[in-house]
Design a protein around this motif. Structure first.
Motif, PDB file in Angstrom:
ATOM      1  N   LEU A 372      10.929  50.999  55.805  1.00 11.56           N
ATOM      2  CA  LEU A 372      11.562  50.865  57.116  1.00 11.56           C
ATOM      3  C   LEU A 372      13.074  51.038  57.002  1.00 11.56           C
ATOM      4  N   ALA A 373      13.670  50.411  55.988  1.00 11.77           N
ATOM      5  CA  ALA A 373      15.117  50.516  55.812  1.00 11.77           C
ATOM      6  C   ALA A 373      15.546  51.960  55.560  1.00 11.77           C
ATOM      7  N   ALA A 374      14.728  52.718  54.857  1.00 10.78           N
ATOM      8  CA  ALA A 374      15.058  54.118  54.588  1.00 10.78           C
ATOM      9  C   ALA A 374      14.935  54.965  55.855  1.00 10.78           C
ATOM     10  N   ARG A 375      13.947  54.664  56.697  1.00 14.20           N
ATOM     11  CA  ARG A 375      13.706  55.473  57.899  1.00 14.20           C
ATOM     12  C   ARG A 375      14.550  55.018  59.078  1.00 14.20           C
ATOM     13  N   LEU A 376      14.791  53.704  59.177  1.00 14.19           N
ATOM     14  CA  LEU A 376      15.544  53.169  60.309  1.00 14.19           C
ATOM     15  C   LEU A 376      16.294  51.920  59.852  1.00 14.19           C
ATOM     16  N   PRO A 377      17.496  52.070  59.321  1.00 13.56           N
ATOM     17  CA  PRO A 377      18.262  50.906  58.850  1.00 13.56           C
ATOM     18  C   PRO A 377      18.554  49.934  59.988  1.00 13.56           C
ATOM     19  N   ALA A 378      18.665  48.665  59.655  1.00 11.54           N
ATOM     20  CA  ALA A 378      18.959  47.648  60.660  1.00 11.54           C
ATOM     21  C   ALA A 378      20.271  47.940  61.373  1.00 11.54           C
ATOM     22  N   ALA A 379      21.258  48.446  60.622  1.00 11.43           N
ATOM     23  CA  ALA A 379      22.552  48.757  61.234  1.00 11.43           C
ATOM     24  C   ALA A 379      22.415  49.832  62.300  1.00 11.43           C
ATOM     25  N   GLU A 380      21.481  50.743  62.109  1.00  9.61           N
ATOM     26  CA  GLU A 380      21.276  51.812  63.092  1.00  9.61           C
ATOM     27  C   GLU A 380      20.676  51.260  64.381  1.00  9.61           C
ATOM     28  N   VAL A 381      19.795  50.264  64.263  1.00  8.17           N
ATOM     29  CA  VAL A 381      19.230  49.633  65.454  1.00  8.17           C
ATOM     30  C   VAL A 381      20.318  48.888  66.222  1.00  8.17           C
ATOM     31  N   SER A 382      21.166  48.161  65.516  1.00 13.92           N
ATOM     32  CA  SER A 382      22.269  47.442  66.170  1.00 13.92           C
ATOM     33  C   SER A 382      23.224  48.410  66.848  1.00 13.92           C
ATOM     34  N   ALA A 383      23.511  49.537  66.171  1.00 16.88           N
ATOM     35  CA  ALA A 383      24.402  50.534  66.761  1.00 16.88           C
ATOM     36  C   ALA A 383      23.777  51.146  68.013  1.00 16.88           C
ATOM     37  N   ALA A 384      22.467  51.359  67.972  1.00 14.65           N
ATOM     38  CA  ALA A 384      21.784  51.916  69.139  1.00 14.65           C
ATOM     39  C   ALA A 384      21.845  50.943  70.310  1.00 14.65           C
ATOM     40  N   TRP A 385      21.720  49.645  70.041  1.00  8.44           N
ATOM     41  CA  TRP A 385      21.843  48.642  71.110  1.00  8.44           C
ATOM     42  C   TRP A 385      23.227  48.710  71.748  1.00  8.44           C
ATOM     43  N   ARG A 386      24.264  48.820  70.916  1.00 10.87           N
ATOM     44  CA  ARG A 386      25.627  48.887  71.446  1.00 10.87           C
ATOM     45  C   ARG A 386      25.838  50.152  72.274  1.00 10.87           C
ATOM     46  N   LYS A 387      25.209  51.254  71.871  1.00 14.14           N
ATOM     47  CA  LYS A 387      25.306  52.486  72.646  1.00 14.14           C
ATOM     48  C   LYS A 387      24.570  52.363  73.982  1.00 14.14           C
ATOM     49  N   TRP A 388      23.415  51.698  73.938  1.00 14.65           N
ATOM     50  CA  TRP A 388      22.591  51.609  75.148  1.00 14.65           C
ATOM     51  C   TRP A 388      23.172  50.660  76.175  1.00 14.65           C
ATOM     52  N   ARG A 389      23.719  49.529  75.727  1.00 13.39           N
ATOM     53  CA  ARG A 389      24.056  48.447  76.651  1.00 13.39           C
ATOM     54  C   ARG A 389      24.947  48.883  77.812  1.00 13.39           C
ATOM     55  N   PRO A 390      26.009  49.725  77.621  1.00 11.66           N
ATOM     56  CA  PRO A 390      26.807  50.135  78.794  1.00 11.66           C
ATOM     57  C   PRO A 390      26.011  50.963  79.805  1.00 11.66           C
ATOM     58  N   HIS A 391      24.934  51.591  79.366  1.00 11.42           N
ATOM     59  CA  HIS A 391      24.132  52.423  80.265  1.00 11.42           C
ATOM     60  C   HIS A 391      23.139  51.592  81.074  1.00 11.42           C
ATOM     61  N   ALA A 392      22.952  50.334  80.699  1.00 12.79           N
ATOM     62  CA  ALA A 392      21.988  49.495  81.411  1.00 12.79           C
ATOM     63  C   ALA A 392      22.414  49.244  82.852  1.00 12.79           C
ATOM     64  N   ASP A 393      23.725  49.265  83.125  1.00 11.72           N
ATOM     65  CA  ASP A 393      24.234  49.021  84.473  1.00 11.72           C
ATOM     66  C   ASP A 393      24.254  50.271  85.343  1.00 11.72           C
ATOM     67  N   GLN A 394      24.047  51.439  84.743  1.00 12.41           N
ATOM     68  CA  GLN A 394      24.122  52.670  85.520  1.00 12.41           C
ATOM     69  C   GLN A 394      22.907  52.813  86.430  1.00 12.41           C
ATOM     70  N   GLU A 395      23.166  53.197  87.654  1.00 10.85           N
ATOM     71  CA  GLU A 395      22.081  53.333  88.621  1.00 10.85           C
ATOM     72  C   GLU A 395      21.168  54.498  88.235  1.00 10.85           C
TER      73      GLU A 395
END
Length: 635
Positions: A372-395
């Protein structure tokens, strides 16, 4: 391939949920919270905090049967060059299917849509990934339509968003499906918001159904788990081997059970891998801390339930789950104005089968974790959350499906905003109309001439109750006020309001509610008969089913049989008839009903009435058709 979002349909054998039961679900307050020796302080608090008193203001969905017919089901697909995700907006926004180009279907995809009585409000179906909010159990929205729309995601890729207003807690939530170009993992951003000034108990579990084979092993980074079985005990046990059995192999278990893994500070993930070491892995950001295995067991009851929920030959399944707390018996405080948000990831995993299925649990977990770490590192999941969160408010840029009008009503009442999850006034309909009138004019519409007609949904929160108390009094407002008082555990106030409703105008609604309040079985049965004679149609049918039970419990079996003569011959009615025939001494007649065969369409998980009735009838072995027993303490 560019990520795409498109509407489509799939054709499946479907048994629709049917009409809601118009009778409000008056349930007694829950029993004491489970006690657990050695529970951590946060867990001990959350086990007793925020337990749901009832599913009000929702209605029960018990109008389904088991007559499935091919139907076209509305679906929305999100796809890139690696994955295709199919979501059903008319069925709670369920992630119905997740197909990988190289690995095939990653989820248990139910070939039928067959409701069964597992949900908080009845109807529920198995398979895919279910988004459970509200309270312990399967969400009230699992067989109801939700909103869906396309929104702009990170890096300009489109997202599929589903959202609704969860009515038992008055909390809006959203689920954003994001599939970056070339990604082998489906990202799912989830947000629960509390738009109110007061604290609200929050609950979330993502329930992931995956295929179960004889060699499937469930792995999670834990050495202990909280075991919860059908006997109702919660205890911490070692994992994987406990009481001589390796619990990580669901197909080896005899009885259904839950195992909530104690992850500690480890990265949160869980995987179900088959004999070749391949399967689905789920991981998330850390705020989604809980991980769970649910298994049906190989006993006759577990196998019967699996067939009941789908069709013979469809294959068994198990569930790997992820939640806000350690266990599903807990609720978490969500402060006023606050929110919980996290990102989940779903995708394929293949690890060394020798390690995955080796005797060394630590090595098996490490093999999957390293892959799992080789295919999807934990840091990449956290970074994806930070990228997604500003888009959660977009209509949403376009609406793909509409949910209910209840969110629009609550947004109007509370004057709150919910960026990213619109609840448009255009969704307000006949169900909301009388309450909108109360909100805007201070008065409920005058009731019609027939007291047997449906007075509409009852709303039970404090603000609505206060509006009802100030409104001009009619039998309808008094009835609704009683339902709100009952939900608030003001039993005296509820009885007073329902008696006043009946005084203003005799009506079956208040009379039926009063029947529920009395501890005297004979008085309860008599009140039910009174209510029964005051109405017709669907309401009378639902009242008759409750009246038959009340008459049987009061020892008035002959009258019960007379009421059953007026009902359609559903499986529940046939079972009640068998019980009533036993009560009048007609054992042969009761046995004949079992021998002819029937199915109780709304049989509840863990309900003992089938095998209890059979045990009163005969000492013969319980036929497989009726064997839904889930734990060894069942008779």
């Amino acid at each position: 391939m560019t990520t795409t979002v498109r509407r489509t349909t799939i054709t499946l054998p479907v048994a629709p949920p049917g009409p809601d039961n118009p009778l409000p679900p008056l349930r007694d307050a829950p029993g004491p919270a489970p006690t657990v020796a050695g529970a951590p302080p946060d867990m001990a608090f959350q086990l007793s905090y925020g337990r749901l008193v009832s599913v009000l203001p929702c209605r029960v969905q018990d109008g389904y049967d088991r007559a499935r017919r091919p139907r076209r089901v509305e679906a929305i697909q999100l796809a890139n060059d690696r994955l295709t995700a199919t979501v059903l907006p008319g069925w709670g926004g369920r992630l119905y299917s997740l197909v990988h180009r190289d690995h095939g279907e990653l989820l248990h995809r139910n070939p039928v849509l067959q409701p069964a009585n597992f949900g908080l409000t009845g109807a529920w179906f198995s398979g895919g990934v279910e988004w459970n909010s509200g309270s312990t159990g399967h969400t009230t929205l699992t067989c109801r339509p939700v909103f869906a729309g396309e929104a702009e995601g990170p890096d300009g890729t489109p997202m599929l968003r589903v959202w609704e207003w969860e009515r038992t807690r008055d909390l809006p939530y959203q689920v954003d499906f994001w599939l970056p170009r070339g990604s082998d993992f489906l990202y799912v951003g989830v947000r629960m918001r509390n738009p109110h000034a007061h604290e609200v108990p929050a609950y979330w579990w993502s329930n992931i159904a995956v295929p179960e084979t004889g060699g499937t092993r469930v792995l999670a980074p834990a050495g202990t788990a909280w075991h919860f079985g059908y006997a109702g005990r919660l205890e911490q046990v070692p994992i994987p081997v406990w009481d001589g059995l390796d619990r990580s192999y669901p197909a080896r278990a005899e009885h259904a059970a839950d195992y909530f893994f104690e992850l500690g500070d480890r990265r949160p993930w869980i995987a179900a891998l088959d004999g070749s070491g391949a399967g689905l892995v789920h991981t998330s950001t850390r705020s989604l801390r809980g991980r769970k295995l649910f298994l049906w067991g190989r006993g006759p009851g577990g196998r019967r339930w699996q067939d009941w929920l789908t069709e013979p030959g469809a294959g068994g399944y198990l569930e790997i789950q992820a939640g806000l707390a350690r266990t599903q018996l807990e609720h978490v405080p969500l402060p006023g104005g606050g929110e919980f948000s996290w990102l989940e990831a779903y995708g394929p995993l293949r690890a060394d089968p020798a390690a995955v299925h080796g005797a060394d649990w630590t090595a098996a977990v490490r093999a999957a974790e390293e892959e799992l770490a080789a295919r999807l590192p934990a840091a990449e999941v956290s970074a994806a959350w930070r990228k997604w969160r500003p888009h959660a408010d977009q209509e949403p840029v376009r609406i793909l499906a509409e949910g209910s009008g209840w969110g629009a009503l609550e947004v109007t009442r509370a004057g709150v905003t919910t960026p990213g999850t619109p609840f448009p006034g255009s969704t307000l309909g006949p169900d909301q109309s009388p309450w909108l009138s109360l909100l805007t004019t201070g008065a409920f519409p005058r009731p019609g001439p027939s007291p047997g007609a449906d007075p509409g949904h009852s709303l039970v929160s404090g603000p609505w109750r206060r509006l009802l108390e100030r409104a001009p009094e009619t039998w309808v407002t008094a009835y609704h006020l009683g339902v709100a008082a009952w939900h608030a555990e003001d039993r005296e106030g509820a009885v007073r309001a329902w008696r006043r409703s009946a005084e203003l105008r005799p009506n079956p609604w208040a009379t039926r509610c009063l029947a529920h309040t009395t501890a005297n079985p004979d008085e309860r049965a008599t009140l039910y008969l009174t209510a029964l004679h005051q109405t017709t149609g669907l309401v009378r049918e639902r009242l008759a089913a409750e009246a038959a039970v009340a008459l049987l419990e009061a020892g008035r079996a002959a009258e019960c049989l007379a009421v059953l003569d007026t009902l359609p011959p559903t499986g529940r009615a046939v079972l009640l008839r068998a019980r009533a025939l036993l009560a009048v001494g007609d054992r042969d007649g009761a046995r004949a009903l079992f021998d002819a065969g029937f199915d109780v369409e709304d049989l509840r998980e863990g309900e003992a009435v089938l095998h209890d009735t059979w045990a009163r009838l005969t000492t013969d072995p319980l036929p497989a058709r009726y064997d839904f027993r889930m734990h060894p303490d069942d008779a």
